[in-house]
Enzyme design. Structure first.
Site, short mmCIF file in Angstrom:
data_model
loop_
_atom_site.label_atom_id
_atom_site.label_comp_id
_atom_site.label_asym_id
_atom_site.label_seq_id
_atom_site.Cartn_x
_atom_site.Cartn_y
_atom_site.Cartn_z
N GLY A 11 -9.50 2.57 -0.35
CA GLY A 11 -9.90 3.82 0.26
C GLY A 11 -10.85 3.56 1.41
N SER A 12 -11.72 4.51 1.67
CA SER A 12 -12.61 4.39 2.83
C SER A 12 -13.77 3.44 2.55
CB SER A 12 -13.17 5.76 3.21
OG SER A 12 -14.11 6.16 2.24
N VAL A 30 -16.75 5.30 0.73
CA VAL A 30 -16.60 5.44 -0.73
C VAL A 30 -16.69 4.07 -1.39
CG1 VAL A 30 -15.06 6.20 -2.59
CG2 VAL A 30 -15.28 7.58 -0.52
N GLY A 31 -16.13 3.06 -0.76
CA GLY A 31 -16.18 1.70 -1.32
C GLY A 31 -17.61 1.23 -1.53
N GLU A 80 -10.51 -2.63 -1.10
CA GLU A 80 -9.69 -2.68 0.12
C GLU A 80 -10.04 -1.44 0.92
OE1 GLU A 80 -8.09 -5.10 1.09
OE2 GLU A 80 -7.90 -6.26 -0.76
N CYS A 124 -3.78 1.81 6.31
CA CYS A 124 -5.00 1.00 6.54
C CYS A 124 -4.75 0.02 7.66
CB CYS A 124 -5.36 0.18 5.31
SG CYS A 124 -5.55 1.13 3.85
N GLU A 169 -5.70 -8.56 -2.39
CA GLU A 169 -4.56 -8.15 -3.20
C GLU A 169 -3.37 -8.97 -2.74
OE1 GLU A 169 -5.09 -3.63 -2.72
OE2 GLU A 169 -5.31 -4.11 -4.84
C1 UN1 Z 1 -2.23 0.35 3.36
O1 UN1 Z 1 -2.11 1.03 4.35
O2 UN1 Z 1 -3.24 0.50 2.63
O3 UN1 Z 1 1.18 -3.75 5.64
C2 UN1 Z 1 -1.22 -0.59 2.88
C3 UN1 Z 1 1.53 -2.59 5.54
C4 UN1 Z 1 2.02 -2.10 4.21
C5 UN1 Z 1 0.88 -1.82 3.30
C6 UN1 Z 1 -0.18 -0.94 3.89
N1 UN1 Z 1 2.89 -3.08 3.62
O4 UN1 Z 1 1.49 -1.83 6.49
#
Ligand code: UN1
Length: 514
Positions: free
Chosen positions: A248-249, A252-253, A270, A304, A484
């Site tokens: 998440g953000s 919050v992390g 993450e 992300c 991860e």
């Molecule tokens: C995410 O946005 O938290 O690499 C994961 C990627 C995807 C996973 C994104 N396989 O864009």
């Protein structure tokens, strides 16, 4: 395992999830499908069509969390003793069920989250990939055997499970991210309490149903639906939860890390990103253009790993920005279930407001808006949380739109005059998840790989698209050092034990008997 009391296994009955259908979902605690003890529920609605109700979910509280943690703790005493290759067989079985049901699972995911069907199929596929990949760890879980410094003595290290793991997952990859955490946790011998994002609870729920169907014993997986403060916080604070894995953000992390410190829990985080694509003047510009369009506007920018900054060499800036603005403004917005749609809605209206506030910030900071910059409300779009793909040119590296994670379809273009400046600008944010460089010069590519501060670097590919068999995560405020994916995820979910076996039959003193 008792059956769900609501409409069980609807997805296996072949009903197309695109047909309006709602379902009353329940928590899974100790093998029983239960409503929340609070008696409250919340709704999950389609962000492309507000009248489409996907389902209702328990709006749970700390008592539900406590029951789930206790069930998981009880189940741990036997699950940890199941041989790892046998534990893995449940995950292989889950992979097969997911594969058979991929299309239906993807359709419900599009309804609850908005991203286009090709991408929700990819999300389910990522869970399938993770299942096959990590289930094979059941026959590895490698430790090391090493020589002892003393005669007739044997030394090795073995992995042991942690206990109850609390998994808190976001809405942008509603099944893939829960799978990244749940499958390795289980293979390693842990039990799980999962709290999925309340914007997208159905897909995580379906993942847990698949594990139940695969035969995972009662209490080994538990799901508690609800909000961050009402369910997430009690999981983090619970003394019997040994580990928290959160995506998440960064804000919050940090709170989770602080709270977890009170019970010295292990925490795997993450967090945010401000990912950039560099385009050098020697790049294949057609390829770079396709890359940035996909990286910035795929998943409506809600990854992300999304490309949030384009760092472009002065020589090719004008052509890149002209073509990019043209292509971005032609992207087709709509319901993700419509095959013609290229960009779905944002996950909800609040997120759209947040994204739009960054458009206002960008304008106020003096950046030049060259595409988008407003909600899309024409025709049927008016009923959803749609936002036009947005591009700001003439962005300075210090502007807020170049520094803060926006999590939407907004791209900031920054012009540079050298490779050194490009890397300096790329590195100049608090985050370090994904990154990319487009160049035909292998020397430049190798220098970028060495000097970019990020957990992931792509050469001639966009910032999105990580594969499960490689470590996934980032540096700086993107995380706290865990990864991860890849073999590394097993490190997050296991504890080391060093074992010494002395078969000399006498007292031997390490460091002293020489
Ligand atoms: C995410 O946005 O938290 O690499 C994961 C990627 C995807 C996973 C994104 N396989 O864009």
């Amino acid at each position: 395992m008792s059956a769900p009391t609501a409409t069980p296994a609807t997805l296996s009955e072949g009903r197309r999830a695109s047909e309006p259908a709602r379902r009353e979902y329940l928590n899974l605690i100790g093998g029983k499908w239960l409503p929340s003890r609070t008696g409250k529920t919340f709704e999950n609605r389609n962000p492309a069509k507000s009248q489409d109700l996907v389902g209702t979910f328990p709006d749970s509280g700390s008592e539900d969390v406590d029951a789930a943690v206790k069930a998981a703790a009880r189940a741990f005493s036997s699950w940890r003793l199941v041989p790892a290759p046998r534990r893995a067989e449940f995950i292989f079985r889950a992979a097969e069920i997911l594969r058979d049901r991929k299309e239906d699972l993807a359709r419900v995911m599009t309804r609850e989250m908005g991203k286009v069907l090709a991408e929700t199929r990819g999300d389910v596929q990522e869970a399938i990939d993770m299942a096959y990949y990590i289930a094979a760890e059941g026959r590895r879980l490698f430790g090391a055997t090493v020589p002892s410094e003393l005669p007739d003595k044997f030394a090795m290290s073995v992995r042991q499970p942690l206990g109850v793991c609390g998994l808190i997952t976001p809405w942008n990859f509603p099944m893939a991210i829960p799978s990244w955490k749940t499958f390795p946790a289980l293979v390693a011998g842990n039990t799980v309490v999962l709290k999925p994002a309340s914007d997208t609870p159905a897909s995580a729920h379906h993942l847990i149903e698949v594990l139940v169907e695969a035969g995972v014993p009662e209490g080994v997986v538990n799901i508690v639906h609800g909000g961050g403060s009402t369910v997430g916080t009690p999981i983090v604070m619970h003394p019997d939860v040994k580990m928290i894995s959160f995506t998440g953000s960064s804000d919050v992390g940090k709170v989770i890390a602080e709270r977890s410190a009170k019970t010295l829990k292990r925490v795997s985080l993450e967090l945010g990103g401000k990912n950039a694509q560099i385009v050098m003047e020697d790049a294949d510009l057609d390829l770079a253009l396709e890359g940035v369009l996909w990286g910035a506007f795929g998943t409506t920018g809600q990854r992300c790993t999304a490309t949030s900054r384009l760092i472009v060499m002065r020589e090719v800036h004008d052509e890149m920005v002209r073509r990019l603005a043209d292509r971005a403004s032609k992207l087709r917005l709509g319901d993700g279930l419509d095959p013609a749609t290229e960009v779905g809605p944002l996950v909800n209206r609040a997120q759209r407001e947040r994204v739009h506030s960054y458009t206002e910030i960008g304008k106020a900071e003096g950046a030049k808006l060259v595409a988008g910059g407003a909600s899309a409300t024409e025709g049927a779009l008016g009923d959803g949380a749609f936002y036009k793909p947005t591009i700001f040119d003439q962005v300075k590296p210090s502007m807020r739109i170049a520094q803060e994670e926006i999590f939407g379809p907004v791209l900031s273009v920054i012009t540079v005059s050298s490779m050194e400046e490009a890397i300096q600008v790329l590195n100049g944010t608090p985050f370090g998840l994904s990154s990319s460089i487009y160049t035909r010069d292998v020397n430049r590519a190798m220098r970028a790989i060495r000097d970019i501060e990020a957990g992931i670097t792509y050469v001639n590919g966009p910032t999105i698209g990580a594969e499960v068999q490689l470590p996934f995560g980032g540096v700086k405020e993107t995380g706290n050092g865990h990864r991860e994916g890849g073999p590394t995820v097993i490190d997050a979910f296991t504890e080391w034990k060093s074992v010494y076996i002395d078969y000399s039959g006498r007292l031997q003193k390490a460091q002293i008997d020489r």
